[in-house]
Scaffold this motif. Structure first.
Motif, short mmCIF file in Angstrom:
data_model
loop_
_atom_site.label_atom_id
_atom_site.label_comp_id
_atom_site.label_asym_id
_atom_site.label_seq_id
_atom_site.Cartn_x
_atom_site.Cartn_y
_atom_site.Cartn_z
N UNK A 148 3.92 20.22 24.77
CA UNK A 148 4.10 21.59 25.13
C UNK A 148 5.56 21.86 24.63
N UNK A 149 5.64 22.69 23.20
CA UNK A 149 6.63 22.51 22.63
C UNK A 149 7.92 23.44 23.48
N UNK A 150 7.47 24.41 24.23
CA UNK A 150 8.60 25.08 24.93
C UNK A 150 9.39 24.52 26.06
N UNK A 151 8.50 23.51 26.40
CA UNK A 151 9.12 22.33 27.32
C UNK A 151 9.89 21.60 26.86
N UNK A 152 9.43 21.10 25.60
CA UNK A 152 10.59 20.25 24.84
C UNK A 152 11.84 20.87 24.42
N UNK A 153 11.53 22.44 24.05
CA UNK A 153 13.03 23.12 23.69
C UNK A 153 13.78 23.10 24.83
N UNK A 154 13.26 23.55 26.14
CA UNK A 154 14.02 23.59 27.14
C UNK A 154 14.78 22.42 27.70
N UNK A 155 13.93 21.29 27.44
CA UNK A 155 14.63 20.11 27.90
C UNK A 155 15.79 19.62 27.07
N UNK A 156 15.64 19.91 25.90
CA UNK A 156 16.68 19.48 24.84
C UNK A 156 17.83 20.48 24.86
N UNK A 157 17.69 21.69 25.02
CA UNK A 157 18.63 22.53 25.10
C UNK A 157 19.78 22.14 26.15
N UNK A 158 19.04 21.58 27.62
CA UNK A 158 20.12 21.23 28.72
C UNK A 158 20.59 20.11 28.21
N UNK A 159 19.58 19.00 27.63
CA UNK A 159 20.38 17.89 27.30
C UNK A 159 21.52 17.72 26.40
N UNK A 160 21.58 18.57 25.61
CA UNK A 160 22.40 19.19 24.28
C UNK A 160 23.64 19.26 25.05
N UNK A 161 23.47 20.33 26.15
CA UNK A 161 24.93 20.66 26.66
C UNK A 161 25.53 19.58 27.34
N UNK A 162 24.71 18.76 27.99
CA UNK A 162 25.21 17.53 28.77
C UNK A 162 25.62 16.48 27.88
N UNK A 163 25.14 16.05 26.53
CA UNK A 163 25.70 15.30 25.87
C UNK A 163 26.86 15.71 25.17
N UNK A 164 26.87 16.96 24.59
CA UNK A 164 28.04 17.49 24.15
C UNK A 164 29.26 17.72 24.77
N UNK A 165 28.81 18.17 26.11
CA UNK A 165 29.99 18.59 26.97
C UNK A 165 30.82 17.18 27.42
N UNK A 166 29.92 16.12 27.92
CA UNK A 166 30.23 14.82 28.21
C UNK A 166 31.30 14.30 27.37
N UNK A 167 30.60 14.36 26.03
CA UNK A 167 31.61 13.91 24.90
C UNK A 167 32.99 14.62 24.68
N UNK A 168 33.04 15.86 25.03
CA UNK A 168 34.15 16.44 24.76
C UNK A 168 35.09 16.12 25.95
N UNK A 169 34.42 15.86 27.26
CA UNK A 169 35.15 15.65 28.38
C UNK A 169 36.01 14.23 27.94
N UNK A 170 35.01 13.33 27.52
CA UNK A 170 35.43 12.09 27.33
C UNK A 170 36.61 11.86 26.22
N UNK A 171 36.37 12.84 24.99
CA UNK A 171 37.30 12.71 24.01
C UNK A 171 38.56 13.36 24.30
N UNK A 172 38.75 14.46 25.16
CA UNK A 172 39.98 14.83 25.62
C UNK A 172 40.73 14.04 26.83
N UNK A 173 39.62 13.63 27.71
CA UNK A 173 40.45 12.86 28.72
C UNK A 173 40.91 11.56 28.36
N UNK A 174 40.19 10.85 27.40
CA UNK A 174 40.42 9.51 27.12
C UNK A 174 40.42 8.53 28.41
#
Lengths: 259, 105
Positions: A125-151
């Motif tokens: 189900x490609x739409x489910x794939x897109x939805x799941x990836x969209x949220x995970x992208x936010x989590x992964x990128x956001x988490x990286x940002x917090x880690x990189x900034x907060x050290x």
């Protein structure tokens, strides 16, 4: 199959919540490590945003921190990503449109999304794939940002058991796959084979190769195209004398194109 | 590591990853696959999921075999899902059990 694209997308987003959270925590540790290794803060965040492949990023980072060169680091990361090739091959038939839109759709493949959107009959189900990836992208990128900034102000996160989340999730999906489907008996053989290949190769090959190599075990399905009600002994499978292909036109030795 | 090294690495890995993710759909998309190929694809998840489980729990950073608290947690998750069919419950059990075992040790 996708009569409700929006509903599927939303279902993907909801199903991905635990993985986005776990990914955020992992991304956090990636951000910390990357900056510690000498990445500019922005570079660490951009890497997560455009590569979006956690294990490959960790692998490449480990190589450069260990004194390896860029080619070696890219090779390590790419081996780690090797599993996206068989995953993409499996997804391909479920992506409509021309080559460009399929290539774009393939960018949404990450482990959890791919597994979540698997419909169990070879389709996705490609739409489910897109939805799941969209949220995970936010989590992964956001988490990286917090880690990189907060050290690393948050310390080591392994104590929360976060590293168990992904394997537990894959184990859960595997169990569902094996316990309910028609092809369960064949699936079990393939799963055992895949696990054995991965474990056997792990001590001797670069990270990433074991999982990639395990996908080859799926070729076992060629020997037992029906699988479903296969008896324990399958000596007849290779003789061309099996009672009947389930769809009535597949004598095993025939070349695939013959149908 | 120099800033230039970091950016070069990022660009190269991004290109490689994008190419790899595009390759599969380009090869198998837009056509009807022969039944035998489709049957291989149908069991691909079983092979890959099993490999991801064992490499994620039983292999350490150096590629050596090792089992720790997370292996226990993942095993429990598998059992819970087998009995209840609930993925979320299984993952939660793994998370809590792994954290608890680490807190105790």
């Amino acid at each position: 199959m996708a009569d409700d694209p929006r509903g599927s997308f939303r279902a993907g987003v909801v199903a991905a919540i635990p993985f986005a959270l776990a990914g955020a925590l992992l991304g956090l540790s990636f951000g910390v490590l990357a900056v510690k290794a000498g990445f500019p803060v922005v570079a660490a965040i951009v890497m997560s945003a455009i590569v979006h492949a956690g294990s490959a990023q960790f692998a490449a980072l480990a190589v450069v921190t260990g004194g390896g060169g860029i080619p070696t680091a890219v090779a390590a990361g790419t081996l780690m990503n090797g599993r996206f090739l068989p995953m993409g091959l499996a997804l391909g038939p479920s992506l409509p449109g021309g080559p460009l839109s399929r290539a774009l759709g393939g960018q949404a493949v990450v482990d959890a999304s791919w597994a979540l959107s698997n419909l169990g009959d070879g389709r996705f189900d490609r739409h489910k794939l897109y939805g799941a990836t969209a949220l995970q992208w936010c989590g992964w990128t956001g988490g990286t940002a917090v880690g990189a900034i907060s050290q690393g102000a948050l310390g080591n996160l392994d104590r929360f058991g976060v590293d168990a989340v992904y394997p537990a999730f894959f184990a859960a999906l595997l169990v569902l796959e094996l316990r309910s489907r028609d092809g369960a008996s064949r699936g079990r053989v393939v799963a055992l084979g895949g696990a054995a290949v991965a474990l056997a190769l792990s001590p001797f090959t670069p990270a990433g190769v074991p999982v990639l190599a395990a996908s080859v075990v799926a070729l076992l399905a060629l020997r037992r195209p029906d699988g479903a009600a296969a008896p324990h002994h399958h000596a007849a499978a290779g003789t061309g004398r099996t009672p009947a292909g389930r769809d009535g036109h597949d004598p095993p030795p025939a070349p695939p194109e013959a149908a | 590591m120099s800033t230039a090294t970091a950016w070069t690495l990022i660009a190269a890995l991004a290109v490689a990853t994008i190419a790899l993710k595009a390759a599969g759909p380009l090869v198998t998309g837009g056509r009807t696959l022969p039944p035998r190929v489709a049957s291989v694809i149908a069991v691909m998840p079983a092979a890959l999921l099993a490999a991801l489980v064992v490499t994620g729990t039983l292999v350490d950073e150096d590629g050596d075999l090792a089992a720790g608290a997370d292996a226990v947690g993942v095993l429990a998750a598998g059992a819970v899902v087998w009995r209840t069919g609930s993925v979320l419950r299984g993952v939660l059990v793994a998370l809590v059990l792994t954290a608890a075992l680490r807190a105790l040790s």
